[in-house]
Design an enzyme around this catalytic site. Structure first.
Site, mmCIF file in Angstrom:
data_model
loop_
_atom_site.group_PDB
_atom_site.id
_atom_site.type_symbol
_atom_site.label_atom_id
_atom_site.label_comp_id
_atom_site.label_asym_id
_atom_site.label_seq_id
_atom_site.Cartn_x
_atom_site.Cartn_y
_atom_site.Cartn_z
ATOM 1 N N GLU A 82 -4.647 9.850 8.612
ATOM 2 C CA GLU A 82 -3.192 9.843 8.849
ATOM 3 C C GLU A 82 -2.795 10.798 9.979
ATOM 4 O O GLU A 82 -1.769 10.619 10.604
ATOM 5 C CB GLU A 82 -2.448 10.209 7.560
ATOM 6 C CG GLU A 82 -2.677 9.218 6.442
ATOM 7 C CD GLU A 82 -1.459 8.386 6.107
ATOM 8 O OE1 GLU A 82 -0.345 8.819 6.392
ATOM 9 O OE2 GLU A 82 -1.651 7.296 5.538
ATOM 10 N N ASP A 120 0.863 -1.190 0.000
ATOM 11 C CA ASP A 120 0.000 0.000 0.000
ATOM 12 C C ASP A 120 0.897 1.236 0.000
ATOM 13 O O ASP A 120 2.077 1.165 0.375
ATOM 14 C CB ASP A 120 -0.903 0.020 1.244
ATOM 15 C CG ASP A 120 -1.840 1.234 1.254
ATOM 16 O OD1 ASP A 120 -2.489 1.494 0.225
ATOM 17 O OD2 ASP A 120 -1.905 1.942 2.277
ATOM 18 N N SER A 121 0.329 2.366 -0.390
ATOM 19 C CA SER A 121 1.078 3.619 -0.327
ATOM 20 C C SER A 121 1.493 3.915 1.115
ATOM 21 O O SER A 121 2.468 4.625 1.332
ATOM 22 C CB SER A 121 0.218 4.762 -0.862
ATOM 23 O OG SER A 121 -0.966 4.864 -0.091
ATOM 24 N N TYR A 144 -0.673 8.669 -2.257
ATOM 25 C CA TYR A 144 -0.664 8.479 -3.706
ATOM 26 C C TYR A 144 -1.917 9.093 -4.349
ATOM 27 O O TYR A 144 -1.958 9.324 -5.552
ATOM 28 C CB TYR A 144 -0.687 6.975 -4.046
ATOM 29 C CG TYR A 144 0.634 6.234 -3.950
ATOM 30 C CD1 TYR A 144 1.753 6.780 -3.325
ATOM 31 C CD2 TYR A 144 0.744 4.957 -4.502
ATOM 32 C CE1 TYR A 144 2.943 6.063 -3.243
ATOM 33 C CE2 TYR A 144 1.927 4.239 -4.430
ATOM 34 C CZ TYR A 144 3.029 4.797 -3.806
ATOM 35 O OH TYR A 144 4.199 4.080 -3.737
ATOM 36 N N CYS A 183 -4.309 -1.318 -2.238
ATOM 37 C CA CYS A 183 -4.474 0.131 -2.366
ATOM 38 C C CYS A 183 -5.291 0.364 -3.634
ATOM 39 O O CYS A 183 -4.918 -0.106 -4.708
ATOM 40 C CB CYS A 183 -3.097 0.779 -2.501
ATOM 41 S SG CYS A 183 -3.123 2.538 -2.854
ATOM 42 N N ASN A 184 -6.392 1.073 -3.482
ATOM 43 C CA ASN A 184 -7.238 1.331 -4.654
ATOM 44 C C ASN A 184 -6.545 2.210 -5.676
ATOM 45 O O ASN A 184 -6.668 2.000 -6.877
ATOM 46 C CB ASN A 184 -8.537 2.009 -4.205
ATOM 47 C CG ASN A 184 -9.487 1.037 -3.562
ATOM 48 O OD1 ASN A 184 -10.321 0.433 -4.229
ATOM 49 N ND2 ASN A 184 -9.361 0.849 -2.263
ATOM 50 N N CYS A 241 -11.282 2.976 -0.608
ATOM 51 C CA CYS A 241 -9.956 3.425 -0.197
ATOM 52 C C CYS A 241 -9.678 2.687 1.098
ATOM 53 O O CYS A 241 -10.527 2.649 2.001
ATOM 54 C CB CYS A 241 -9.923 4.927 0.038
ATOM 55 S SG CYS A 241 -8.363 5.475 0.778
ATOM 56 N N THR A 242 -8.499 2.100 1.167
ATOM 57 C CA THR A 242 -8.221 1.203 2.294
ATOM 58 C C THR A 242 -8.051 1.952 3.622
ATOM 59 O O THR A 242 -8.002 1.333 4.671
ATOM 60 C CB THR A 242 -6.983 0.343 1.971
ATOM 61 O OG1 THR A 242 -5.909 1.190 1.533
ATOM 62 C CG2 THR A 242 -7.302 -0.638 0.864
ATOM 63 N N HIS A 243 -7.996 3.286 3.572
ATOM 64 C CA HIS A 243 -7.947 4.073 4.816
ATOM 65 C C HIS A 243 -9.334 4.245 5.446
ATOM 66 O O HIS A 243 -9.443 4.505 6.643
ATOM 67 C CB HIS A 243 -7.418 5.479 4.533
ATOM 68 C CG HIS A 243 -5.931 5.587 4.463
ATOM 69 N ND1 HIS A 243 -5.193 5.003 3.471
ATOM 70 C CD2 HIS A 243 -5.048 6.225 5.266
ATOM 71 C CE1 HIS A 243 -3.918 5.294 3.658
ATOM 72 N NE2 HIS A 243 -3.803 6.030 4.739
HETATM 73 N N1 DGL Z 1 -4.741 3.511 0.610
HETATM 74 C C1 DGL Z 1 -4.934 4.272 -0.597
HETATM 75 C C2 DGL Z 1 -6.154 3.765 -1.391
HETATM 76 O O1 DGL Z 1 -6.736 2.770 -1.064
HETATM 77 C C3 DGL Z 1 -5.110 5.733 -0.348
HETATM 78 C C4 DGL Z 1 -3.990 6.418 0.336
HETATM 79 C C5 DGL Z 1 -3.220 7.364 -0.531
HETATM 80 O O2 DGL Z 1 -3.792 8.348 -1.052
HETATM 81 O O3 DGL Z 1 -2.038 7.125 -0.656
HETATM 82 O O4 DGL Z 1 -6.531 4.365 -2.348
#
Ligand code: DGL
Length: 280
Positions: free
Chosen positions: A165, A17-18, A49, A80-81, A199-201
């Site tokens: 974050e 993941d990012s 990202y 990560c999406n 989004c995994t967050h």
């Molecule tokens: N975890 C990333 C996703 O699922 C988003 C985090 C990022 O923007 O880096 O898209």
């Protein structure tokens, strides 16, 4: 002396993941596939990202995949999406054949889309994600291939990752931005009965998202969907399963400061972890 062919050896399953978000996916994967070994890589030094261009996300993701392959992973999950939306197809089609066609890289968008038809009752689905994921229209494109009868509306939520974050997911101040993007989604389609947290967050914002989303809207996190899909993949591909180490362990790698990673990772995983620093 006979030389060992490294690519023949077993390796952990790579999860990329990012930053921290992929930990929400890893947690669900380890619940139903606890027997495997995992190598988690968070590119925290270069996250987020979500607002970066296609070329940059692709370049960073390819470096991460190359690194995980160099550590012995035969299978890498882009948890990560944004990376799945902007890099997965190019890596699968252009890079893997040149690198090692026996290795695999899988993402989170396809497994989610495969389940959409059974989750929604009326075929009106909202997708909440980073600007990168939403602007790529990856969900719409995948849905058009698999379930063209489903109507999908994407809503970018650029401030949700920074809220998580910065440990503001539970703060009163977060309410404004959670409500704002939910209202914007419902303005696009008031009939939405399912909202995908693409989004995994976002699972860390779930209590607030639930509070501001109408009660009839089902909110879907991807962790268990991706985990079930991986389990199914490994059952259908015993040759890949045989290349994945089964020791039940997990190592955590970050491109950022180790202490910083460990502190926030515990928030995502609900337990303490030890991390190692790597440069990509
Ligand atoms: N975890 C990333 C996703 O699922 C988003 C985090 C990022 O923007 O880096 O898209």
């Amino acid at each position: 002396m006979q030389h060992l062919n490294l690519s023949q050896l077993q390796g952990p399953i790579g999860v990329f993941d990012s930053g921290y978000g992929g930990l929400t996916i890893l947690k669900e994967i380890r619940k139903i596939l606890p027997e495997y070994d995992y190598l988690y890589l968070g590119d925290n030094a270069r996250a987020p990202y979500g607002t970066r261009s296609f070329d940059v996300v692709y370049g960073f993701t390819l470096q991460a995949v190359e690194y995980l392959f160099s550590q012995g992973c035969h299978l890498v999950i882009l948890a990560c999406n944004t990376a799945s939306a902007k890099a997965l197809r190019s890596i699968q089609q252009n890079d893997l054949p040149k690198m090692d066609s026996a290795r695999r890289v899988l993402g989170v968008i396809r497994p989610t889309v495969e389940r959409m038809a059974e989750i929604s009752r009326n075929g009106h689905i909202g997708v909440l994600g980073t600007p990168g994921t939403i602007n790529s229209r990856s969900y719409e494109l995948e849905v058009a291939k698999l379930n063209p009868e489903i109507e999908v509306h994407g809503q970018a939520c650029p401030l949700w990752v920074p809220l998580v974050e910065n440990k503001e997911a539970d703060s009163d101040g977060a309410d404004y931005f959670v409500e704002k993007y939910i209202d914007a989604l419902l303005e696009q389609d008031s009939q939405i009965d399912t909202a995908i947290l693409a989004c995994t967050h976002y699972p860390l914002l779930l209590p607030k998202i639930r509070r501001f989303m109408p009660a009839n809207v089902e909110i879907v996190s991807q962790g268990s969907i991706v985990a079930e899909s991986l389990k199914d993949y490994l059952t259908r591909h015993p040759e890949m399963s045989a290349k994945c180490m089964k020791g039940g362990g997990c190592r955590y790698l970050t491109t950022e400061n180790v202490g910083k990673f460990e502190e926030l990772a515990s928030l995502f995983l609900g337990c303490d972890v030890k991390a190692e620093h790597v440069d990509l």
